[in-house]
Structures are given as structure tokens and as C-alpha cells.
Design a protein around this motif. Structure first.
Motif, PDB file in Angstrom:
ATOM      1  N   GLU A 155      -6.055  12.206  20.374  1.00  0.00           N
ATOM      2  CA  GLU A 155      -7.478  12.732  20.764  1.00  0.00           C
ATOM      3  C   GLU A 155      -8.315  12.911  19.867  1.00  0.00           C
ATOM      4  O   GLU A 155      -9.605  13.016  20.164  1.00  0.00           O
ATOM      5  N   GLU A 156      -8.078  12.818  18.744  1.00  0.00           N
ATOM      6  CA  GLU A 156      -9.271  13.335  17.509  1.00  0.00           C
ATOM      7  C   GLU A 156      -9.734  11.776  17.243  1.00  0.00           C
ATOM      8  O   GLU A 156     -10.540  11.932  16.347  1.00  0.00           O
ATOM      9  N   MET A 157      -9.375  10.547  17.676  1.00  0.00           N
ATOM     10  CA  MET A 157      -9.821   9.577  17.405  1.00  0.00           C
ATOM     11  C   MET A 157     -10.870   9.115  17.580  1.00  0.00           C
ATOM     12  O   MET A 157     -11.256   9.472  18.764  1.00  0.00           O
ATOM     13  N   ASP A 158     -11.959   8.642  16.889  1.00  0.00           N
ATOM     14  CA  ASP A 158     -13.200   8.421  17.206  1.00  0.00           C
ATOM     15  C   ASP A 158     -13.424   6.893  17.989  1.00  0.00           C
ATOM     16  O   ASP A 158     -12.765   5.983  17.273  1.00  0.00           O
ATOM     17  N   MET A 159     -13.829   6.984  19.186  1.00  0.00           N
ATOM     18  CA  MET A 159     -13.816   5.838  19.953  1.00  0.00           C
ATOM     19  C   MET A 159     -14.944   5.152  20.085  1.00  0.00           C
ATOM     20  O   MET A 159     -15.404   4.267  20.980  1.00  0.00           O
ATOM     21  N   ASP A 160     -16.168   5.514  19.402  1.00  0.00           N
ATOM     22  CA  ASP A 160     -17.460   5.171  19.482  1.00  0.00           C
ATOM     23  C   ASP A 160     -17.659   3.893  19.034  1.00  0.00           C
ATOM     24  O   ASP A 160     -16.832   3.206  18.088  1.00  0.00           O
ATOM     25  N   GLU A 161     -18.518   3.045  19.498  1.00  0.00           N
ATOM     26  CA  GLU A 161     -18.953   1.536  19.563  1.00  0.00           C
ATOM     27  C   GLU A 161     -20.050   1.505  18.555  1.00  0.00           C
ATOM     28  O   GLU A 161     -20.923   2.243  18.559  1.00  0.00           O
ATOM     29  N   VAL A 162     -20.340   0.202  18.078  1.00  0.00           N
ATOM     30  CA  VAL A 162     -21.476  -0.302  17.444  1.00  0.00           C
ATOM     31  C   VAL A 162     -21.834  -1.609  17.814  1.00  0.00           C
ATOM     32  O   VAL A 162     -21.013  -2.469  18.008  1.00  0.00           O
TER      33      VAL A 162
ATOM     34  N   ILE B  93      -7.662   3.804  10.413  1.00  0.00           N
ATOM     35  CA  ILE B  93      -6.722   4.044   9.356  1.00  0.00           C
ATOM     36  C   ILE B  93      -5.530   4.660   9.988  1.00  0.00           C
ATOM     37  O   ILE B  93      -5.399   5.937  10.793  1.00  0.00           O
ATOM     38  N   LEU B  94      -4.404   4.101   9.789  1.00  0.00           N
ATOM     39  CA  LEU B  94      -3.129   4.202  10.062  1.00  0.00           C
ATOM     40  C   LEU B  94      -1.926   4.126   9.056  1.00  0.00           C
ATOM     41  O   LEU B  94      -2.583   3.637   7.806  1.00  0.00           O
ATOM     42  N   GLN B  95      -0.873   4.909   9.355  1.00  0.00           N
ATOM     43  CA  GLN B  95       0.120   4.777   8.438  1.00  0.00           C
ATOM     44  C   GLN B  95       1.419   3.887   8.983  1.00  0.00           C
ATOM     45  O   GLN B  95       1.836   3.997  10.376  1.00  0.00           O
ATOM     46  N   GLY B  96       1.487   2.804   8.364  1.00  0.00           N
ATOM     47  CA  GLY B  96       2.806   1.826   8.973  1.00  0.00           C
ATOM     48  C   GLY B  96       4.057   2.065   7.958  1.00  0.00           C
ATOM     49  O   GLY B  96       4.079   1.671   6.906  1.00  0.00           O
ATOM     50  N   ARG B  97       5.098   2.642   8.673  1.00  0.00           N
ATOM     51  CA  ARG B  97       6.288   2.533   8.195  1.00  0.00           C
ATOM     52  C   ARG B  97       7.060   1.440   8.570  1.00  0.00           C
ATOM     53  O   ARG B  97       7.207   1.210   9.554  1.00  0.00           O
ATOM     54  N   PRO B  98       7.531   0.784   7.327  1.00  0.00           N
ATOM     55  CA  PRO B  98       8.370  -0.481   7.474  1.00  0.00           C
ATOM     56  C   PRO B  98       9.521  -0.343   8.318  1.00  0.00           C
ATOM     57  O   PRO B  98      10.321   0.751   8.226  1.00  0.00           O
ATOM     58  N   PHE B  99       9.761  -1.159   9.172  1.00  0.00           N
ATOM     59  CA  PHE B  99      10.826  -1.330  10.349  1.00  0.00           C
ATOM     60  C   PHE B  99      12.147  -2.252   9.570  1.00  0.00           C
ATOM     61  O   PHE B  99      11.776  -3.133   9.083  1.00  0.00           O
ATOM     62  N   GLU B 100      13.161  -1.601   9.592  1.00  0.00           N
ATOM     63  CA  GLU B 100      14.318  -2.375   9.095  1.00  0.00           C
ATOM     64  C   GLU B 100      15.096  -2.680  10.311  1.00  0.00           C
ATOM     65  O   GLU B 100      15.597  -2.078  11.138  1.00  0.00           O
TER      66      GLU B 100
ATOM     67  N   ALA C 187       0.920  -1.338   0.028  1.00  0.00           N
ATOM     68  CA  ALA C 187      -0.037   0.059  -0.042  1.00  0.00           C
ATOM     69  C   ALA C 187       0.936   1.430   0.124  1.00  0.00           C
ATOM     70  O   ALA C 187       0.448   2.125  -0.535  1.00  0.00           O
ATOM     71  N   ALA C 188       2.039   1.186   0.698  1.00  0.00           N
ATOM     72  CA  ALA C 188       2.934   2.309   0.775  1.00  0.00           C
ATOM     73  C   ALA C 188       2.148   3.784   1.079  1.00  0.00           C
ATOM     74  O   ALA C 188       2.524   4.921   0.472  1.00  0.00           O
ATOM     75  N   GLY C 189       1.574   3.674   1.999  1.00  0.00           N
ATOM     76  CA  GLY C 189       0.767   4.799   2.485  1.00  0.00           C
ATOM     77  C   GLY C 189      -0.086   4.613   3.678  1.00  0.00           C
ATOM     78  O   GLY C 189      -0.408   3.234   4.155  1.00  0.00           O
ATOM     79  N   PRO C 190      -1.080   5.463   4.016  1.00  0.00           N
ATOM     80  CA  PRO C 190      -1.991   5.044   4.889  1.00  0.00           C
ATOM     81  C   PRO C 190      -3.011   3.954   4.498  1.00  0.00           C
ATOM     82  O   PRO C 190      -3.246   3.884   3.366  1.00  0.00           O
ATOM     83  N   VAL C 191      -3.288   3.175   5.432  1.00  0.00           N
ATOM     84  CA  VAL C 191      -4.086   1.860   5.109  1.00  0.00           C
ATOM     85  C   VAL C 191      -5.450   1.984   6.124  1.00  0.00           C
ATOM     86  O   VAL C 191      -5.243   2.185   7.055  1.00  0.00           O
ATOM     87  N   ASN C 192      -6.422   1.201   5.568  1.00  0.00           N
ATOM     88  CA  ASN C 192      -7.562   0.878   6.185  1.00  0.00           C
ATOM     89  C   ASN C 192      -7.301  -0.239   6.942  1.00  0.00           C
ATOM     90  O   ASN C 192      -7.470  -1.310   6.076  1.00  0.00           O
ATOM     91  N   LEU C 193      -6.986  -0.335   8.114  1.00  0.00           N
ATOM     92  CA  LEU C 193      -6.594  -1.646   8.838  1.00  0.00           C
ATOM     93  C   LEU C 193      -7.875  -2.323   9.079  1.00  0.00           C
ATOM     94  O   LEU C 193      -7.824  -3.669   8.947  1.00  0.00           O
TER      95      LEU C 193
END
Length: 507
Positions: A480-487, A499-506, A163-169
Motif C-alpha cells: 500500500e505504500e508503493m508510489d504508483m504516480d506516473e510521469v 526498488i525490490l529485494q530479489g532472493r535467489p530461487f533454488e 547485488a546481493a540486496g535490494p536493487v534499483n530495478l
């Protein structure tokens, strides 16, 4: 005259004896029924449940006590919100509360509830429980699917790298869990056709949502037409047909495979192979002293699929969200994983997980704060019994609010905070399962038989995610801006996608 006096004396002594007997018994019997929450005529307390019943019921329990009665239409329902009461239900009086109540939804979707999760307690259910524990989800069977778990975790890591960018986990995790469970239970994934993955996601999501609803006909039978008017009946019928078509396809493929192969090696058998080998393929008769009808087989397959997808996905989501909101906890668990696994540059193997205590603590704390089934599945008393010195009539429904118990400030230090350290070493929280403060998988006869498989899957995928990537919020977003609401549904999930950005670890 003498006869009348003697008769009066005998009657007096008899009445005195009866009074003493009743008084003695009353001293030994429960005091009364549990306190009832005041409600409306006809509807009872349905209007007080709201969109998140586990939270609403905790608020009511704070006012009315840890054992209370709410009325869901015509259905009196006991709600338990304390470890002592939970222990009495799940251990002391486990057999008395071992059955499930009737449900029009589960009857429609789970083949008249002739399976493990929603089936009535009895000999047929005990037989299926033995099959689940000994043949489907034994420690040996769970270990045999180790390679599948590792391969699917590695495939998830590869998709994130690509994906090389933000991903919908959230989407990636439901793909991971559905592919994993389909391979384990059905022998292959069913997302390889065009659009198959999204269709499967939509089907499972719809299923989970509808299973979290309270059908009006179950609570107020004469208003059952509302379920038709609201579209609930139509949705349930559609989902049932789609799921049955999938299961028919799966069983047909397995039967064809069995005809072509003289004998399938035990190491190559998936859960459908196991079930077909236990049941009779042609006439649903008994085999090896085990009798499984086709409805039993389909129901058990559905149990495995549904129980293993949304629950795993929801727990992974909450774990990542809690860690991203607490960078110091993220750093601790990543340091442990990378130290124990070493500079491998490949997927984490399951043998390396044994030394990752911080990882296990993170998952336990996630399940404490966010149990997938916050009320467990409902139980029903099979006989008149007692609970915390209250009378519980036969046929009473019962919920255990494990979410409320796990967040009770009287039981947990800083109960609302994410503190994995509470589960490390020989801390008091380590014994929480034994004292019924911590029950993400339930307990007793109706405990989740798939707990071992679930934890193995969670550990290997979370370890891979935290080993291979350094995670951050995209576009400068703050925790603090993350939505923690449940369904609310069959599984309580995060309302919005992660939605998070994962930077590869070497290494």
C-alpha cells in the motif's frame, strides 16, 4: 407576360430542385462537427490537459462524449475515447486518418520527420513501412535476434545476483533494454566506455521527456518565443546534436566494417547493416529499387532505438509493481514458469515460453492498465471525412485515448483492477484486440511494426526475473505504500524507481 410567367415557373422549379437535392444530401451527410469543449481565448483547452493528458482527456470525455474536440491553441483536435470510434479511425477510415500532423519537435529530432513513426503518409512513407515490415522487423528477423535477447536477460539476472540486496530495478531495466536494442540495431552496446551507461540513460530519458511536451510555437505560433525562453529550443537542439553524433559514429563504424569484409553473413547483420545494404553508401541513390537517403536511414535507426527502450522498460516496471502488489498473482505466474521451465538452473530459453499462458496474460493485462503510449501517436486527416456521423475537416488532428478505452467500466469487468485471468483461454477479453478495446500497439497502417519483437523481449526477461528470484519489498515496506504516480512523456512511465529485494530461487 407569358414569357415572364414561364421564366418564373422555370426558376421556381429550379430552386425547388436545388432545395430537394441539398435536403437529400444533408440527410446522407454527417449531422455536425463533434462537440467542442469550452476553452479560453487564444489558449483553447491547453490549460485543461495538466501533467497527465490521458487522464484529463478521459475526464473531459465523460462530460462531452467519446468523440469531442479540444482546441490546443489554434489547433482543433479530435479526441476519441470509445472502441467504435477507434475502429472507425483505425480500420474503416484508416487511409483518411493515416498521416501525421506537423511538429517542430519531431522535425528537429527525427530528421524533418523523414522516417516511419512521424513521417507524413505517402509513397516515401509506404516504402519505409515495407522496409520495416519485411527487412527489419519480420518474424524471421525477430527470431534471428533470439540469442541476443536470451544473453541480455541472463546478464540482467547475473547483475541482480551480484547485488546481493535490494536493487534499483528501474536502472537495471533501462540498462537491459538499451543494451538489447543497441546490440540488435547497432551491432554492439554503447555503454562500455566509462560512464557510458549512465550517459545513454540520461540521453534517452531526456529525449522521452521532451517528446511528451507541446511546443508553444505549434499551438500558438506568435508565442513561439516562449519555447526559446523556457529552454525547450535549447534542450531540443542539444539532444538532436548528441543523437546525431551517436548515429554518425554508428554508421561510420558499419561502413568501415563493410569495407573490410568482402561480404557480411546475413546471420551477423544488425539493423544498420540491413539499412546500409538497402540504401547507397555514397550518393544516397536508389538500390534494388529502394531509395533511402541518409536522413531516412538515421531516422529509421532512431525509430528502432527509441521505440524499443523506454517502452520495454516501462512495461517491465509496471508488470513487477502490479505483481508485487498482488502476491497471489505473483505466485500463479511463478508456479507456471518454474513448472514449464523445469529445474534448469540457467536462463529461460524462448522455446519454453510457448507454454506459459499465465505469463502472457500478465503482460497483456499490464499493457491494458499501463499502455506505454496512452494516446497513441497523433494522426491527421488527409481529406474531409466522417467519424461517428460527425464532420471531420481535412487537416484535423486526432488522438485515440486507448488508456481511457482500456479502463472503461462499461467495457471491462473490474476495469481498474489487475486481473490477468481475463486474458486466459477463450474469455471475452481474448477478442479485445478485434473489437478495439485493447490497442497497446495501435492498429491499421500506423500500427507498431515492432510489436512482435517487443513481446518476445518482454516475455523472456520477465520469465527470467520470476524464475530466478522470489521478490519482496525491502525494509518491511507494504504494498500500500508503493508510489504508483506516473510521469508523462513519449512513454508514460512510473514516476519513482522500483526498488525490490530479489532472493535467489533454488530449483
Amino acid at each position: 407576360m407569358f414569357y415572364q410567367s414561364s421564366l418564373l415557373l422555370v426558376v421556381s422549379w429550379f430552386l425547388f430542385f436545388v432545395f430537394c437535392l441539398r435536403w437529400t444530401r444533408s440527410k446522407k451527410s454527417p449531422v455536425d462537427y463533434p462537440p467542442a469543449v469550452p476553452g479560453l481565448p487564444v489558449f483553447g483547452n491547453l490549460h485543461q490537459l495538466g501533467s497527465l493528458p490521458h487522464r484529463s482527456l478521459r475526464a473531459l470525455a465523460e462530460k462531452h462524449g467519446p468523440v469531442m474536440v479540444v482546441r490546443l491553441g489554434r489547433l482543433p483536435t479530435v479526441v476519441v475515447s470509445s472502441p467504435a470510434a477507434a475502429q472507425e479511425v483505425l480500420k474503416t477510415r484508416d487511409l483518411a486518418f493515416a498521416s501525421r500532423p506537423d511538429s517542430s519537435i519531431t522535425d528537429r529530432l527525427f530528421y524533418r520527420s523523414q522516417e516511419l513513426a512521424f513521417g507524413k503518409y505517402g509513397e516515401a512513407w509506404r516504402q519505409m513501412r515495407r522496409i520495416g515490415v519485411l527487412h527489419l522487423l519480420s518474424q524471421k528477423q525477430v527470431h534471428s535476434f533470439r540469442k541476443v535477447r536470451e544473453e541480455e536477460a541472463a546478464a540482467l539476472v547475473a547483475r541482480i545476483r551480484a547485488a546481493a540486496g535490494p536493487v534499483n530495478l528501474s536502472d537495471m531495466m533501462i540498462d537491459f533494454t538499451s543494451d538489447l536494442i543497441c546490440r540488435v540495431a547497432l551491432g554492439r552496446t554503447y555503454a562500455d566506455a566509462k560512464g557510458g551507461g549512465s550517459q545513454l540513460r540520461a540521453l534517452f530519458g531526456e529525449f522521452s521527456e521532451i517528446m511528451g511536451l507541446f511546443p508553444v510555437r505549434d499551438c500558438i505560433p506568435w508565442l513561439g518565443w516562449i519555447d526559446w525562453l523556457s529552454g525547450l529550443d535549447g534542450r531540443a537542439r542539444k539532444i538532436g546534436l548528441e543523437l546525431d553524433a551517436l548515429l554518425e559514429k554508428v554508421i561510420a563504424e558499419h561502413r568501415h566494417r563493410r569495407k573490410l569484409a568482402a561480404k557480411i553473413d546475413a546471420n551477423d547483420m544488425d539493423l544498420v547493416d540491413v539499412l546500409l545494404s538497402l540504401g547507397d553508401r555514397d550518393d544516397d541513390a536508389s538500390s534494388s529499387n529502394i531509395s533511402l537517403t541518409m536522413d531516412n536511414i538515421k531516422g529509421l535507426i532512431l525509430d528502432m532505438i527509441i521505440a524499443g527502450t523506454d517502452t520495454t522498460k516501462a512495461t517491465l516496471e509496471w508488470a513487477m509493481v502490479e505483481l508485487i502488489r498482488r502476491p497471489e498473482e505473483m505466485a500463479k505466474v511463478q508456479e507456471e514458469i518454474r513448472r514449464v521451465a523445469g529445474p534448469r538452473g540457467e536462463e529461460i530459453r524462448e522455446e519454453a515460453l510457448k507454454g506459459m499462458e499465465q505469463l502472457k496474460a500478465v503482460l497483456k493485462e499490464t499493457l491494458r492498465l499501463h499502455p506505454p503510449g496512452p494516446l497513441l501517436l497523433p494522426r491527421e486527416s488527409m481529406e474531409s471525412t466522417e467519424l461517428q456521423n460527425y464532420r471531420i475537416p481535412k487537416g484535423t488532428r486526432l488522438f485515440i485515448n486507448i488508456w481511457a478505452i482500456a479502463r472503461d467500466p462499461a467495457l471491462w469487468d473490474k476495469a481498474e483492477e489487475f486481473l490477468p485471468e481475463r486474458f486466459l483461454g477463450d474469455s471475452d477479453a481474448g477478442a479485445a484486440t478485434l473489437d478495439f478495446r485493447y490497442l497497446p500497439f495501435g492498429a491499421g497502417r500506423r500500427s507498431c511494426p515492432g510489436a512482435g519483437f517487443a513481446m518476445a523481449s518482454l516475455e523472456v526477461v520477465l520469465a527470467n526475473l520470476l524464475y530466478h528470484f522470489d521478490w519482496e519489498l525491502p525494509h518491511g515496506m507494504s504494498a500500500e505504500e508503493m508510489d504508483m504516480d506516473e510521469v508523462f512523456g513519449l512513454v508514460v512511465q512510473k514516476k519513482s524507481s522500483v526498488i525490490l529485494q530479489g532472493r535467489p530461487f533454488e530449483a
